[in-house]
Scaffold this active site. Structure first.
Site, PDB file in Angstrom:
ATOM      1  N   ASN A 154     -12.992  26.356  38.800  1.00 41.55           N
ATOM      2  CA  ASN A 154     -12.754  25.702  40.091  1.00 41.55           C
ATOM      3  C   ASN A 154     -13.265  26.646  41.175  1.00 41.55           C
ATOM      4  OD1 ASN A 154     -11.751  24.508  42.373  1.00 41.55           O
ATOM      5  ND2 ASN A 154      -9.585  24.761  41.845  1.00 41.55           N
ATOM      6  N   TRP A 155     -14.459  26.337  41.678  1.00 41.83           N
ATOM      7  CA  TRP A 155     -15.103  27.251  42.627  1.00 41.83           C
ATOM      8  C   TRP A 155     -14.487  27.209  44.027  1.00 41.83           C
ATOM      9  CZ3 TRP A 155     -21.172  26.848  41.858  1.00 41.83           C
ATOM     10  CH2 TRP A 155     -21.494  27.267  40.569  1.00 41.83           C
ATOM     11  N   HIS A 191      -4.561  19.076  42.450  1.00 38.78           N
ATOM     12  CA  HIS A 191      -4.501  20.536  42.618  1.00 38.78           C
ATOM     13  C   HIS A 191      -3.482  20.873  43.709  1.00 38.78           C
ATOM     14  CE1 HIS A 191      -5.568  24.665  43.513  1.00 38.78           C
ATOM     15  NE2 HIS A 191      -6.129  24.702  42.319  1.00 38.78           N
ATOM     16  N   GLU A 207      -0.469  24.289  36.195  1.00 30.57           N
ATOM     17  CA  GLU A 207      -0.728  25.363  37.153  1.00 30.57           C
ATOM     18  C   GLU A 207       0.506  25.588  38.024  1.00 30.57           C
ATOM     19  OE1 GLU A 207      -5.185  26.047  37.897  1.00 30.57           O
ATOM     20  OE2 GLU A 207      -4.448  24.662  39.398  1.00 30.57           O
ATOM     21  N   GLY A 233      -4.086  31.765  42.815  1.00 32.98           N
ATOM     22  CA  GLY A 233      -4.863  32.339  43.920  1.00 32.98           C
ATOM     23  C   GLY A 233      -4.472  33.757  44.288  1.00 32.98           C
TER      24      GLY A 233
END
Ligand code: PGA
Length: 250
Positions: A7-8, A94, A164, A170
């Site tokens: 996931n860029w 997300h 997640e 992050g």
């Protein structure tokens, strides 16, 4: 088969960097194709640049899709555009999208759009806080119930789930989950899927882990945590680390 999904997010910034990263990701996909399916999800603005440089076995997805089929949706991307530009997968749910307002119902709508055009949803679920009593399980249950509501077994089988935990994602992550925490949630998800669709269907739905996954912890998430692969953010932008992660689980 394990999955490695990059996931860029909003990187990289330059076309030249995009081309370089696609080529390196493709080498990794080729090297480990026997046991890993590698998918990259670039920013929409780079989708066509990526498609020009990505070849099988490297697969391409999007980071999001408009749920509402109305044409006038400033800033969003329709499933038709994703299809037209070659995306075969799409991340939905997300936590960064949920934080910007996507509800469970919005995620459901997005899944419906993706199925209309035969794109594979990568469904992210996960709790905001991990309380000691386990109340976070009900948050994840709600996410699952809404996402899978009304889906036929054939549709359910096409979904890829990424667990997640929000607190593990992050640069601001508290920490990665432990393999034990991952396994607990994977059992919970398996139970949900089995109750709804039976074991034969539940068994073919991959459940990945995401949130500070890297080349050091990936193996234990697979071996002890039961993860069938990873949705990775930061590491997917560093081809060397992505390669080491792939190597560690192949
Ligand atoms: P991270 O991001 O690997 O950088 O923690 C994961 C994600 O947001 O999907």
């Amino acid at each position: 088969m394990l999955y490695l999904i990059g996931n860029w997010k909003m990187a990289p910034e330059k076309n030249t960097q995009v081309v370089d990263l696609v080529k390196k990701s493709r080498e990794i996909a080729k090297l480990y194709k026997k046991n890993i399916t590698t998918i990259i999800c670039p920013p929409t603005a780079f989708l066509s640049t990526v498609m020009k440089n990505a070849k099988v076995p490297l697969l391409v997805g999007s980071q999001g899709v408009a749920g509402n089929p109305a044409i006038a949706q400033t800033g969003l991307t329709s499933v038709h555009m994703l299809k037209e530009n070659g995306a075969a997968y799409c991340i939905v749910g997300h936590s960064e999208m949920r934080a910007r307002g996507d509800s469970n119902a919005d995620v459901k709508e997005q899944i419906t759009r993706l199925f209309e055009k035969k794109l594979v949803p990568i469904l992210c679920i996960g709790e905001k806080n991990h309380d000691a009593q386990g109340w976070y399980l009900s948050e994840v249950k709600d996410q699952l119930e809404t996402a899978f509501e009304g889906l036929t077994p054939a549709q359910a089988k096409k979904i890829i789930i990424a667990y997640e935990p929000v607190w593990a994602i992050g640069a601001q992550a508290v920490r990665a989950a432990t393999p034990v925490e991952c396994r607990e949630m994977i059992i919970f998800i398996c139970k949900f899927l089995t109750d709804k669709y039976g074991t034969a269907v539940a068994k073919v739905i991959p459940i990945l882990y995401g949130g500070s996954a890297d080349e050091h912890n990936a193996k234990s998430f697979v071996e002890e945590g039961g993860a069938q692969g990873f949705l990775v953010g930061r590491v997917s932008l560093d081809a060397k680390r992505l390669g080491l992660l792939a190597k560690s689980i192949s």
